[in-house]
Enzyme design. Structure first.
Site, mmCIF file in Angstrom:
data_model
loop_
_atom_site.group_PDB
_atom_site.id
_atom_site.type_symbol
_atom_site.label_atom_id
_atom_site.label_comp_id
_atom_site.label_asym_id
_atom_site.label_seq_id
_atom_site.Cartn_x
_atom_site.Cartn_y
_atom_site.Cartn_z
ATOM 1 N N ASP A 205 0.885 -0.992 0.017
ATOM 2 C CA ASP A 205 0.134 0.065 0.176
ATOM 3 C C ASP A 205 0.732 1.190 -0.003
ATOM 4 O O ASP A 205 2.205 1.056 -0.101
ATOM 5 C CB ASP A 205 -0.930 -0.042 1.039
ATOM 6 C CG ASP A 205 -2.215 0.616 0.836
ATOM 7 O OD1 ASP A 205 -2.129 1.970 0.568
ATOM 8 O OD2 ASP A 205 -3.135 -0.068 1.005
ATOM 9 N N HIS A 293 -3.101 3.131 -4.538
ATOM 10 C CA HIS A 293 -2.443 2.491 -3.367
ATOM 11 C C HIS A 293 -1.048 2.104 -3.779
ATOM 12 O O HIS A 293 -0.680 1.229 -2.950
ATOM 13 C CB HIS A 293 -3.316 1.449 -2.586
ATOM 14 C CG HIS A 293 -4.595 2.031 -2.053
ATOM 15 N ND1 HIS A 293 -4.660 2.458 -0.521
ATOM 16 C CD2 HIS A 293 -5.664 1.870 -2.469
ATOM 17 C CE1 HIS A 293 -5.816 2.552 -0.581
ATOM 18 N NE2 HIS A 293 -6.628 2.659 -1.542
ATOM 19 N N ASP A 352 -8.976 -0.748 -5.664
ATOM 20 C CA ASP A 352 -9.713 -0.133 -5.148
ATOM 21 C C ASP A 352 -9.334 1.359 -5.255
ATOM 22 O O ASP A 352 -7.960 1.532 -5.404
ATOM 23 C CB ASP A 352 -10.030 -0.421 -3.956
ATOM 24 C CG ASP A 352 -8.779 -0.651 -2.853
ATOM 25 O OD1 ASP A 352 -7.588 -0.897 -3.477
ATOM 26 O OD2 ASP A 352 -8.731 -0.051 -1.672
ATOM 27 N N GLU A 353 -10.195 2.395 -4.936
ATOM 28 C CA GLU A 353 -9.914 3.665 -4.759
ATOM 29 C C GLU A 353 -8.834 4.186 -5.390
ATOM 30 O O GLU A 353 -7.860 4.800 -4.973
ATOM 31 C CB GLU A 353 -9.349 3.948 -2.948
ATOM 32 C CG GLU A 353 -10.472 3.263 -2.079
ATOM 33 C CD GLU A 353 -10.170 3.354 -0.581
ATOM 34 O OE1 GLU A 353 -10.913 3.815 0.110
ATOM 35 O OE2 GLU A 353 -9.169 3.238 -0.361
ATOM 36 N N GLU A 487 -3.913 1.034 9.815
ATOM 37 C CA GLU A 487 -3.383 2.332 10.208
ATOM 38 C C GLU A 487 -3.346 2.535 11.451
ATOM 39 O O GLU A 487 -2.438 3.281 12.081
ATOM 40 C CB GLU A 487 -4.491 3.147 9.560
ATOM 41 C CG GLU A 487 -4.432 3.543 7.885
ATOM 42 C CD GLU A 487 -5.384 2.530 7.397
ATOM 43 O OE1 GLU A 487 -6.028 1.496 7.827
ATOM 44 O OE2 GLU A 487 -6.168 2.864 6.112
HETATM 45 C C1 ACM Z 1 -10.929 -0.868 0.825
HETATM 46 O O1 ACM Z 1 -11.432 -0.772 2.150
HETATM 47 N N1 ACM Z 1 -10.139 0.373 0.327
HETATM 48 C C2 ACM Z 1 -10.911 -2.016 0.380
#
Ligand code: ACM
Length: 761
Positions: A205, A293, A352-353, A487
């Site tokens: 990440d 990420h 994702d994201e 985190e």
């Molecule tokens: C995620 O929580 N970004 C998969």
């Protein structure tokens, strides 16, 4: 992927047991997840030094499981059993391969005082059977010293078991904070103990690259290390009250005058972890999250972005560039090594994201989009995912992606991992499109959300199949998984606390899939001593008998009940954190002056439960209004927009409606941010002290008679807070202010009178 459970006669009879009888059964067979069919029998089977182990002719196939069974027996009686392949009529454990069983993980146990027979078709079934036996053995077998027992007794029974769901997973983010190889093994042990079968490792990440890639050494020499960040600062702040929030010193180094946090697994270390998991019939699914990420990789190899620059957009970091062939070469090289290292059929691309502004601004991407007839950057993301999926297929692997892979078009062979609660139709669309789906919805399966007294129940009552699917469509739901994003989980102890015992509830949902919450809780109580022996820093059961803000009129009484007999409750009144030396709380403690207590439970091994801060203030009974309100129910004022706290709610609602209960009507807000103000009256049936419990996602504050009773404000995952008020008999004005930051919301208000059962408002 879901196997339907058929209610058998024996179970139907079992339901007629008296409550005391049922409790007896939970104590005698404290198995989690509970088996599909268990018929209790009288007596016990005794394993001792003279017990034989009768193995099938093809024992080599089951060598790993035989070794594990022997190791378990040795933990108990200090020696392994004499093995034979010929029939034996005396005291023996008999392993039988049963090819009539339909599933790989299916097993049977036939335990009488004479023999203990295990039936399974495959090694996986044998292993699950051994785990069941382990949960029936005394907890002392889990300790560091072997051979403490002369004999181990297993209660007699007839048992037939199989899992309902094929995907019973846990995820662990080892990027945001790093976890040692020994912790991965401890984590795997716990998955195995509760018959979970998938471990999804989030290996990369923005905050760190955690797996050695031989072709790109900078990924780990550079990408695995970072300076302490703002998430670490939050942890360090919290560590002042809770030592489990301290950054793990084992992952801090000092280099070139800098303090760096990080670490990574070498491929050799990961091979060892994979083998450890495989011996416990757990697949490890690697996730190398891309195209977003990817900051850690980009720091090491800046050529990966479209313009050589990187940074943060509105929410997410700059992604790698799907418009450069060099990006694909890199991604394929990385996944070539990953595919060779991990035997799992699945690889997780993440996806994702993704912050796509750098793609939208790139002339290179304009060319690629034109050449491939892509109209939007979402389609460009889909182009990247589909190209990677082709590559996965060439390696014989199936692609899993987070549910964003639906946007811009999904290939029918990709597996969708659902997480975004605010896109409720994503798993439905995917299942109808023919995709396989794994459910990991944020609530209740994001285990990075701080657990509270409702978490176990929320997980236990989770239904993996989303509403709206037909029985046929529901076959696409492979199962579910809980995710632990780290985190704010900087230590192994904190990680234990976040997933245990919540994972045991998920294990029962996915394996047994039959509701028996009361029975589950009783069986869980029997598991804590085992977890203590295993050194698991689990979250202790909640203490009852108080709210956070307590009220007394003349004299209060603090009466905290320990949910487990072995627990000790300690307290302080000077604001310090209760420790092993703090005073033991008596069964009842009179309170005659305003005071603040800090209270915590301790397990026999010294594992400390949550610290409860209990404030006591003295107040007079609030006067009821003189006349009965003309209208029942509540007026709900709706405010569009993002309010971070209820104090930011403006005075002019966008709309107003009426509700019967203190709740947000389904569908209000449609996933957008909003605020709501509910106003009405509460009827106090007698003059007394009332406790209110307000559960909110995101935030809310309860006022009664214009007094703040519960403050649960600010954006957060579902969280319950409580407070008290002294009320005269009669009607009292009640107001709840609520804020929702977008996504799924929860608002629940309950009360109890004089510490009695919770009632809905
Ligand atoms: C995620 O929580 N970004 C998969």
């Amino acid at each position: 992927m879901r196997r339907v459970f058929v209610l058998t006669l024996s179970l139907a009879l079992g339901m007629g047991l008296s409550a005391a009888h049922a409790q007896e059964k939970e104590k005698r067979y404290p198995i989690i997840p509970y088996p599909q069919q268990l018929v209790p029998l009288e007596g016990t089977f005794t394993i001792s030094g003279s017990t034989r182990l009768v193995v099938p002719a093809n024992v080599k196939t089951f060598a790993n499981e035989v070794a594990q069974l022997q190791a378990l027996v040795k933990q108990g009686i200090g020696a392994t059993l004499k093995t034979t392949a010929v029939p034996f009529a005396g005291n023996a454990i008999v392993l039988k391969q049963d090819l009539t069983l339909p599933g790989e993980e299916d097993y049977t146990l036939q335990v009488t005082p004479q023999q203990l027979q295990i039936g399974a078709k495959s090694p996986a079934g044998f292993f699950r059977a051994i785990v069941t036996l382990r949960q029936l053995m005394p907890v002392t077998i889990e300790g560091h010293t072997t051979g403490q027992l002369k004999a181990v007794n297993i209660p007699a029974m007839q048992l037939k078991d199989h899992p309902v769901y094929a995907w019973r997973g846990m995820h662990l983010d080892v990027s945001r904070h790093f976890f040692s190889v020994s912790y991965l093994k401890k984590f795997i042990d716990l998955l195995a103990l509760y018959k979970m079968n998938k471990l999804h490792l989030h290996l990369t990440d923005d905050q760190g690259w955690r797996i050695e890639i031989k072709k790109y050494p900078l990924l780990t020499t550079v990408g695995a290390w970072r300076e302490l960040n703002n998430q670490d600062s939050v942890c360090m702040q919290k560590a002042k009250e809770n030592p489990d929030m301290a950054i793990d010193e084992a992952h801090i180094i000092h280099k070139d005058g800098k303090t760096l946090y990080g670490g990574f697994y070498t491929q050799a270390q990961m091979k060892d972890v994979i083998a450890y998991a495989a011996a416990r019939h757990i697949d490890i699914i690697p996730e190398i999250d891309m195209p977003g990420h990817m900051m850690a990789a980009i720091r090491a190899y800046p050529f990966l972005t479209c313009d050589g620059k990187s940074g943060w957009g509105k929410d997410f970091s700059t992604p790698i560039c799907p418009c450069n062939e060099s990006t694909f070469r890199f991604a394929e090289d990385v996944y070539t090594e990953i595919a060779a290292l991990f035997p799992s059929k699945y690889m997780h691309l993440g996806a994702d994201e993704v912050e796509k502004t750098s793609w939208a601004a790139s002339p290179l991407c304009a060319d690629v989009m034109k050449a491939n007839n892509l109209k939007t950057v979402e389609e460009l993301q889909s182009y990247f995912v589909k190209r990677m999926e082709k590559f996965f297929h060439a390696k014989g692997k199936v692609l899993i992606g987070w549910d964003e892979i639906l946007e811009g078009g999904i290939s029918p062979t990709a597996v969708l991992m659902y997480w975004r609660a605010w896109v409720p139709d994503a798993p439905i669309k995917a299942a109808r499109h023919g995709n396989q789906v794994i459910m990991t919805p944020g609530n209740p399966l994001y285990f990075d959300a701080t657990p509270d007294r409702n978490s176990l129940g929320n997980v236990y009552h989770f239904e993996p199949v989303p509403k709206g699917l037909t029985t046929e469509e529901a076959k696409s739901i492979m199962g579910a998984q809980a995710n632990i994003w780290t985190e704010y989980i900087p230590s192994e102890k904190r990680a234990d606390y976040m997933f245990m015992p919540r994972m045991t509830a998920l294990a029962e949902v996915l394996w047994t899939h039959r509701q028996d919450y009361a029975g589950y809780l009783q069986r869980l109580n029997e598991q804590y001593a085992r977890l203590d022996q295993l050194g698991v820093h689990y979250r202790l059961p909640d203490l009852e008998g108080f709210t956070e803000d307590n009220v007394f009129v003349d004299k209060g009484l603090l009466a905290v009940k320990a949910p487990l007999t072995e627990m000790t409750i300690r307290y302080t009144t000077d604001g310090s954190i209760p420790g092993a030396q703090s005073a033991v709380l008596p069964a009842t403690l009179p309170v005659t002056a305003p005071q603040t207590f800090k209270v915590a439970a301790f397990s026999p091994k010294g594992n400390r439960g949550d610290i409860y801060t209990l404030r006591y203030r003295q107040e007079a009974y609030a006067k009821a209004i003189v006349e009965k309100p003309a209208k029942t129910g509540f007026q709900l004022d709706y405010f569009r927009g993002a309010f971070k706290k209820t104090t930011a709610i403006t005075n002019t609602p966008d709309s107003t409606l009426h509700t019967d209960k203190v709740e947000i009507p389904e569908g209000l807000g449609h996933g957008e941010a909003f605020a709501a103000r509910l106003q009405g009256y509460f009827y106090a049936p007698e003059t007394a002290i009332y406790s209110f419990f307000l559960t909110c996602d995101d935030g809310g504050v309860l006022y009664i008679n214009n007094r703040e009773v519960v403050n649960n404000d600010g954006w957060h995952a579902p969280l319950q807070k409580s407070g008290q008020i002294a009320l005269e008999k009669g009607w009292h004005p009640l107001k709840v202010d609520f804020v929702e930051g977008g996504g799924g919301y929860t608002l629940k208000l309950e009360y109890s009178l004089k510490g009695g059962a919770l009632q809905k408002l």
